[in-house]
Design an enzyme around this catalytic site. Structure first.
Site, PDB file in Angstrom:
ATOM      1  N   ARG A 230       0.834  -1.196   0.000  1.00  0.00           N
ATOM      2  CA  ARG A 230       0.000   0.000   0.000  1.00  0.00           C
ATOM      3  C   ARG A 230       0.871   1.249   0.000  1.00  0.00           C
ATOM      4  O   ARG A 230       1.925   1.300   0.631  1.00  0.00           O
ATOM      5  CB  ARG A 230      -0.921   0.042   1.240  1.00  0.00           C
ATOM      6  N   GLU A 259      -3.637   7.866  -5.787  1.00  0.00           N
ATOM      7  CA  GLU A 259      -3.766   7.039  -6.987  1.00  0.00           C
ATOM      8  C   GLU A 259      -4.931   7.514  -7.853  1.00  0.00           C
ATOM      9  O   GLU A 259      -6.035   7.685  -7.353  1.00  0.00           O
ATOM     10  CB  GLU A 259      -3.958   5.573  -6.593  1.00  0.00           C
ATOM     11  N   HIS A 278      -0.549   0.043  -9.679  1.00  0.00           N
ATOM     12  CA  HIS A 278      -1.319  -0.776  -8.732  1.00  0.00           C
ATOM     13  C   HIS A 278      -1.926  -1.974  -9.467  1.00  0.00           C
ATOM     14  O   HIS A 278      -3.132  -2.265  -9.360  1.00  0.00           O
ATOM     15  CB  HIS A 278      -2.420   0.045  -8.069  1.00  0.00           C
TER      16      HIS A 278
END
Length: 329
Positions: A230, A259, A278
């Site tokens: 994360r 993000e 991601h």
């Protein structure tokens, strides 16, 4: 029943709802932007999206929240649990995919592949003499968080001839050593000794900025650090400084504090960094497993059954769940 999705899951997951539920796909990461659709929703499924207390409180028929992944920091689990709403997660569905992604980043960095390709495409054949590439065999990989993904990463690295080291505050020395890793009670000591560090801990108040300037400064100048967990576990500003000043040799990250990051983000424009959007868990296999596991769990909860794979099992202590049976897996 009605299912609301921030984004559609894969067809293999959607098929599980055919003829069973009405589905509204928002294509919007914030349920607060479509609360009119949430008013009669029995289930909300989020991917890389948020679900805060306001969205939960304004969804009076909501019985379950599904998250296609194992992390749930974007969902207000506390509020959901308070209201007796389980937050379904999908542990195990993406273990191998994330582990392989982390190791792929280790290989790419240890062989200086990104810089080599970029420079060669500019006509710089002499990049072959940069002297940045090194072998992994015999090097120490430090795993921060020896959960399922951390263990899978360690297993692959061990197959490459690397030595294992691990820090996990929830495991005993005997448990860590049982997985073939050297035990560290203090993760800073692990950072000092490791040639490669791979992060596999959740983002919590305790792990936020777990790796900052102080921790980076104790690492070997030849060391690499990988984050497929994360954003926020590594302090991004401190990482940029460490990379640009040669404090460590390189880093790989699949995750970011914001993000998607903006194109002018300093993190995307620093030295010796490899990035991905991601996407570590986005292999064909993992996407199908996560979607199907999430849908099955949400359906079980809507039917009044206790699904075991939830973020906080204390939710089943709520009066709503008195007398309910556990779902068959």
């Amino acid at each position: 029943m009605k299912f609301v999705m921030t984004q559609a899951v894969c067809p293999e997951g959607m098929q599980l709802l055919d003829g069973i539920a009405d589905v509204y796909v928002a294509d919007n990461q914030d349920p607060n932007n479509y609360l009119d659709e949430m008013r009669d929703a029995a289930a909300l499924i989020v991917r890389i999206a948020k679900c805060d207390a306001n969205a939960i409180e304004n969804s009076p028929k909501l019985k379950v929240i599904g998250r296609t992944g194992v992390g749930y920091d974007s969902v207000d689990v506390k509020k959901a649990t308070e209201l007796g709403i389980p937050v379904v997660i999908t542990p195990g569905a993406n273990n191998r995919s994330v582990a392989e992604h982390a190791v792929a980043m280790i290989f790419a960095l240890s062989k200086n592949l990104i810089e080599a390709q970029n420079e060669m495409c500019k006509g710089n054949w002499e990049i072959r003499g940069a002297k940045k590439a090194f072998e992994l065999e015999g090097k120490t990989v430090g795993i921060l968080g020896l959960g399922a993904i951390g263990r899978e990463t360690a297993k692959i690295c061990k197959g490459c001839g690397m030595r294992m080291a691990a820090y996990d505050p929830f495991m005993t020395k005997e448990q860590v050593e049982g997985y073939g890793a050297k035990y560290y009670e203090d993760y800073v000591e692990l950072l000092k000794d490791s040639d490669v560090v791979s992060i596999h801990v959740p983002l919590t108040d305790q792990t936020r900025n777990m790796i900052s300037k102080k921790e980076l400064s104790v690492m070997k100048p030849t060391a690499l650090i990988i984050n497929c967990s994360r954003g926020g576990i590594i302090n991004e500003a401190d990482l940029v400084e460490a990379l640009n000043n040669g404090v460590i040799a390189g880093a790989g990250t699949d995750v970011f504090c914001s993000e998607p990051p903006k194109t002018d983000d300093p993190l995307l424009n620093c030295r010796n960094l490899i990035v991905s959007p991601h996407s570590a868990a986005q292999t064909r296999e993992a996407v199908i497993k996560m979607a199907q596991m999430c849908i099955k769990g949400c359906l079980a909860v809507v039917e009044g059954k206790k699904w075991p794979y939830v973020a906080d099992k204390s939710v089943y202590e709520h009066e709503k769940w008195k007398g309910a049976d556990w779902a068959e897996i």
